[in-house]
Design a protein around this motif. Structure first.
Motif, PDB file in Angstrom:
ATOM      1  N   VAL A 112       0.855   0.101  10.807  1.00  0.00           N
ATOM      2  CA  VAL A 112      -0.487   0.927  10.829  1.00  0.00           C
ATOM      3  C   VAL A 112      -0.306   2.166  11.432  1.00  0.00           C
ATOM      4  CG1 VAL A 112      -2.805   0.919  11.591  1.00  0.00           C
ATOM      5  CG2 VAL A 112      -1.979  -1.070  10.311  1.00  0.00           C
ATOM      6  N   VAL A 113       0.203   2.148  12.653  1.00  0.00           N
ATOM      7  CA  VAL A 113       0.327   3.383  13.417  1.00  0.00           C
ATOM      8  C   VAL A 113       1.346   4.391  12.669  1.00  0.00           C
ATOM      9  CG1 VAL A 113       1.614   4.288  15.398  1.00  0.00           C
ATOM     10  CG2 VAL A 113       0.163   1.962  15.968  1.00  0.00           C
ATOM     11  N   GLY A 114       2.330   3.899  11.862  1.00  0.00           N
ATOM     12  CA  GLY A 114       3.129   4.731  11.149  1.00  0.00           C
ATOM     13  C   GLY A 114       2.376   5.598  10.019  1.00  0.00           C
ATOM     14  N   ALA A 115       1.319   4.520   9.504  1.00  0.00           N
ATOM     15  CA  ALA A 115       0.635   5.328   8.299  1.00  0.00           C
ATOM     16  C   ALA A 115      -0.246   6.405   9.019  1.00  0.00           C
ATOM     17  CB  ALA A 115      -0.335   4.115   7.699  1.00  0.00           C
ATOM     18  N   LEU A 116      -0.714   6.144  10.166  1.00  0.00           N
ATOM     19  CA  LEU A 116      -1.606   7.233  10.767  1.00  0.00           C
ATOM     20  C   LEU A 116      -1.079   8.201  11.458  1.00  0.00           C
ATOM     21  CD1 LEU A 116      -4.437   4.543  12.329  1.00  0.00           C
ATOM     22  CD2 LEU A 116      -4.795   6.281  10.650  1.00  0.00           C
ATOM     23  N   ALA A 117       0.324   8.081  11.711  1.00  0.00           N
ATOM     24  CA  ALA A 117       0.830   9.158  12.428  1.00  0.00           C
ATOM     25  C   ALA A 117       0.924  10.498  11.766  1.00  0.00           C
ATOM     26  CB  ALA A 117       2.520   8.941  12.506  1.00  0.00           C
ATOM     27  N   PRO A 118       1.102  10.702  10.519  1.00  0.00           N
ATOM     28  CA  PRO A 118       0.901  11.943   9.880  1.00  0.00           C
ATOM     29  C   PRO A 118      -0.590  12.646  10.024  1.00  0.00           C
ATOM     30  CG  PRO A 118       1.687  10.613   8.112  1.00  0.00           C
ATOM     31  CD  PRO A 118       1.306   9.558   9.343  1.00  0.00           C
ATOM     32  N   LEU A 119      -1.644  11.896  10.394  1.00  0.00           N
ATOM     33  CA  LEU A 119      -2.650  12.273  10.628  1.00  0.00           C
ATOM     34  C   LEU A 119      -3.286  12.452  12.025  1.00  0.00           C
ATOM     35  CD1 LEU A 119      -4.679   9.982   7.975  1.00  0.00           C
ATOM     36  CD2 LEU A 119      -4.335  12.420   7.511  1.00  0.00           C
ATOM     37  N   ALA A 120      -2.912  11.388  12.739  1.00  0.00           N
ATOM     38  CA  ALA A 120      -3.083  11.682  14.133  1.00  0.00           C
ATOM     39  C   ALA A 120      -2.307  12.011  15.089  1.00  0.00           C
ATOM     40  CB  ALA A 120      -3.457   9.961  14.694  1.00  0.00           C
ATOM     41  N   GLY A 121      -0.882  12.275  14.704  1.00  0.00           N
ATOM     42  CA  GLY A 121       0.101  12.555  15.556  1.00  0.00           C
ATOM     43  C   GLY A 121       0.152  11.689  16.776  1.00  0.00           C
ATOM     44  N   ALA A 122       0.295  12.384  18.109  1.00  0.00           N
ATOM     45  CA  ALA A 122       0.185  11.671  19.338  1.00  0.00           C
ATOM     46  C   ALA A 122      -0.960  10.697  19.618  1.00  0.00           C
ATOM     47  CB  ALA A 122       0.250  12.682  20.358  1.00  0.00           C
ATOM     48  N   HIS A 123      -1.910  10.889  18.795  1.00  0.00           N
ATOM     49  CA  HIS A 123      -2.853   9.955  19.067  1.00  0.00           C
ATOM     50  C   HIS A 123      -2.951   8.690  17.987  1.00  0.00           C
ATOM     51  CE1 HIS A 123      -4.700  12.523  22.104  1.00  0.00           C
ATOM     52  NE2 HIS A 123      -4.380  13.610  21.049  1.00  0.00           N
ATOM     53  N   SER A 124      -1.908   8.236  17.249  1.00  0.00           N
ATOM     54  CA  SER A 124      -1.921   7.456  16.248  1.00  0.00           C
ATOM     55  C   SER A 124      -2.113   6.024  16.793  1.00  0.00           C
ATOM     56  CB  SER A 124      -0.473   7.264  15.311  1.00  0.00           C
ATOM     57  OG  SER A 124       0.542   7.460  16.438  1.00  0.00           O
ATOM     58  N   ARG A 125      -1.741   5.765  18.079  1.00  0.00           N
ATOM     59  CA  ARG A 125      -2.010   4.258  18.589  1.00  0.00           C
ATOM     60  C   ARG A 125      -3.532   4.313  18.799  1.00  0.00           C
ATOM     61  NH1 ARG A 125       2.431   1.742  19.083  1.00  0.00           N
ATOM     62  NH2 ARG A 125       4.548   2.806  19.291  1.00  0.00           N
ATOM     63  N   GLU A 126      -4.098   5.314  19.220  1.00  0.00           N
ATOM     64  CA  GLU A 126      -5.765   5.138  19.394  1.00  0.00           C
ATOM     65  C   GLU A 126      -6.344   5.198  18.139  1.00  0.00           C
ATOM     66  OE1 GLU A 126      -3.558   7.420  21.057  1.00  0.00           O
ATOM     67  OE2 GLU A 126      -3.922   7.663  23.036  1.00  0.00           O
ATOM     68  N   ALA A 127      -5.634   5.779  17.352  1.00  0.00           N
ATOM     69  CA  ALA A 127      -6.206   5.967  15.851  1.00  0.00           C
ATOM     70  C   ALA A 127      -6.277   4.529  15.274  1.00  0.00           C
ATOM     71  CB  ALA A 127      -5.866   6.960  15.044  1.00  0.00           C
ATOM     72  N   ALA A 128      -5.138   3.544  15.684  1.00  0.00           N
ATOM     73  CA  ALA A 128      -4.961   2.313  15.147  1.00  0.00           C
ATOM     74  C   ALA A 128      -5.891   1.427  15.640  1.00  0.00           C
ATOM     75  CB  ALA A 128      -3.341   1.957  15.286  1.00  0.00           C
ATOM     76  N   ALA A 161       0.635  -1.292  -0.083  1.00  0.00           N
ATOM     77  CA  ALA A 161      -0.083  -0.118  -0.027  1.00  0.00           C
ATOM     78  C   ALA A 161       1.087   1.436  -0.141  1.00  0.00           C
ATOM     79  CB  ALA A 161      -0.827   0.012   1.066  1.00  0.00           C
ATOM     80  N   THR A 162       0.319   2.474  -0.562  1.00  0.00           N
ATOM     81  CA  THR A 162       1.081   3.508  -0.619  1.00  0.00           C
ATOM     82  C   THR A 162       1.079   4.298   0.692  1.00  0.00           C
ATOM     83  OG1 THR A 162      -0.855   4.753  -1.349  1.00  0.00           O
ATOM     84  CG2 THR A 162       0.595   3.666  -2.986  1.00  0.00           C
ATOM     85  N   GLY A 163       0.390   3.683   1.687  1.00  0.00           N
ATOM     86  CA  GLY A 163       0.332   4.163   3.169  1.00  0.00           C
ATOM     87  C   GLY A 163      -1.129   4.881   3.180  1.00  0.00           C
ATOM     88  N   ALA A 164      -1.897   5.111   1.955  1.00  0.00           N
ATOM     89  CA  ALA A 164      -3.283   5.559   2.167  1.00  0.00           C
ATOM     90  C   ALA A 164      -3.977   4.880   2.799  1.00  0.00           C
ATOM     91  CB  ALA A 164      -3.727   5.793   0.788  1.00  0.00           C
ATOM     92  N   LEU A 165      -4.614   5.436   3.939  1.00  0.00           N
ATOM     93  CA  LEU A 165      -5.528   4.582   4.836  1.00  0.00           C
ATOM     94  C   LEU A 165      -6.490   3.778   3.977  1.00  0.00           C
ATOM     95  CD1 LEU A 165      -6.273   4.142   7.672  1.00  0.00           C
ATOM     96  CD2 LEU A 165      -7.622   6.144   7.593  1.00  0.00           C
ATOM     97  N   PRO A 166      -7.336   4.222   2.970  1.00  0.00           N
ATOM     98  CA  PRO A 166      -8.365   3.217   2.442  1.00  0.00           C
ATOM     99  C   PRO A 166      -7.659   2.394   1.762  1.00  0.00           C
ATOM    100  CG  PRO A 166      -8.663   5.747   1.980  1.00  0.00           C
ATOM    101  CD  PRO A 166      -7.437   5.479   2.639  1.00  0.00           C
ATOM    102  N   GLN A 167      -6.425   2.578   1.291  1.00  0.00           N
ATOM    103  CA  GLN A 167      -5.943   1.316   0.528  1.00  0.00           C
ATOM    104  C   GLN A 167      -5.491   0.311   1.513  1.00  0.00           C
ATOM    105  OE1 GLN A 167      -2.222   2.088  -1.512  1.00  0.00           O
ATOM    106  NE2 GLN A 167      -2.585   0.255  -3.053  1.00  0.00           N
ATOM    107  N   LEU A 168      -4.954   0.474   2.785  1.00  0.00           N
ATOM    108  CA  LEU A 168      -4.526  -0.370   3.771  1.00  0.00           C
ATOM    109  C   LEU A 168      -5.882  -1.172   4.113  1.00  0.00           C
ATOM    110  CD1 LEU A 168      -2.158   1.747   6.042  1.00  0.00           C
ATOM    111  CD2 LEU A 168      -1.520  -0.375   4.678  1.00  0.00           C
ATOM    112  N   ALA A 169      -6.899  -0.472   4.389  1.00  0.00           N
ATOM    113  CA  ALA A 169      -8.149  -0.916   4.839  1.00  0.00           C
ATOM    114  C   ALA A 169      -8.696  -2.043   3.856  1.00  0.00           C
ATOM    115  CB  ALA A 169      -9.328   0.073   5.013  1.00  0.00           C
ATOM    116  N   HIS A 170      -8.810  -1.597   2.668  1.00  0.00           N
ATOM    117  CA  HIS A 170      -9.354  -2.613   1.564  1.00  0.00           C
ATOM    118  C   HIS A 170      -8.461  -3.889   1.554  1.00  0.00           C
ATOM    119  CE1 HIS A 170     -12.585  -0.346   0.292  1.00  0.00           C
ATOM    120  NE2 HIS A 170     -11.960   0.787   0.127  1.00  0.00           N
ATOM    121  N   ILE A 171      -6.890  -3.761   1.695  1.00  0.00           N
ATOM    122  CA  ILE A 171      -6.198  -4.957   1.591  1.00  0.00           C
ATOM    123  C   ILE A 171      -6.746  -5.758   2.878  1.00  0.00           C
ATOM    124  CG2 ILE A 171      -3.845  -5.421   2.237  1.00  0.00           C
ATOM    125  CD1 ILE A 171      -2.974  -3.298   0.244  1.00  0.00           C
TER     126      ILE A 171
END
Length: 181
Positions: free
Chosen positions: A119-135, A73-83
């Motif tokens: 997954v945490v790394g893919a979410l980090a740019p969007l969620a910052g310090a909350h990337s683990r909760e977002a994952a 995946a290119t790191g795009a959240l929808p692509q990760l989810a669909h995979i």
């Protein structure tokens, strides 16, 4: 005198995955696998000393395949989810074992940690310090979709209602953007 090899750990593992996908977890035993390979059950103990060890190896194999797919995946959240959803849909028995195997060693758990970090790394740019909760939120959402699809309430492949997966991901992304403000 060296032990004569009639099979290898790789051949056994491949046959175990095939048997799991055909018969489910209940049908995967050392005895059934030995019969599939035309070996005596004792021949398998050299490679897998118990059913739990075999199940763990199969779960790790499935986790490795899923990780390899996720890494494309290119790191795009929808692509990760669909995979992720595609893996659960196309390999339901392997997905179930991946989700429920509790006999993994610390070394075997490493592959699960790699999933988590990806997954945490893919979410980090969007969620910052909350990337683990977002994952965890993303994982719960996707696992919930898998459960709904299996119950017949939701069909991921038919997108009924249309684009539900992407709609939910959009809500998650919008929430992350709001959180970042």
């Amino acid at each position: 005198m060296p032990y004569p090899a009639k099979t290898s750990a790789e051949e056994i593992l491949a046959a175990a995955v095939e048997l799991l996908e055909r018969e489910g977890q209940g049908g995967l035993s050392l005895r059934a696998l030995a019969a599939e390979l035309h070996l005596s059950p004792n021949a398998l103990y050299r490679y897998y000393p118990s059913r739990e060890a075999l199940l763990a190896a199969v779960a790790v194999q499935g986790a490795q395949w899923l990780l390899t797919d996720l890494q494309t995946a290119t790191g795009a959240l929808p692509q990760l989810a669909h995979i992720y959803l595609k893996f659960a849909q196309e390999r339901p028995a392997l997905y179930d074992l991946y989700m429920t195997c509790d006999s993994l060693s610390a070394a075997q758990r490493q592959i699960y940690d790699e999933h988590w970090e990806l997954v945490v790394g893919a979410l980090a740019p969007l969620a910052g310090a909350h990337s683990r909760e977002a994952a965890i939120t993303l994982w719960a959402y996707l696992h919930g979709l898998v459960g709904l699809e299996r119950s017949g309430v939701y069909d991921v492949s038919a997108e009924k209602p249309r684009n539900t997966t992407d709609f939910g991901l959009g809500l998650l992304l919008a929430g992350l953007r709001e959180l970042a403000r």
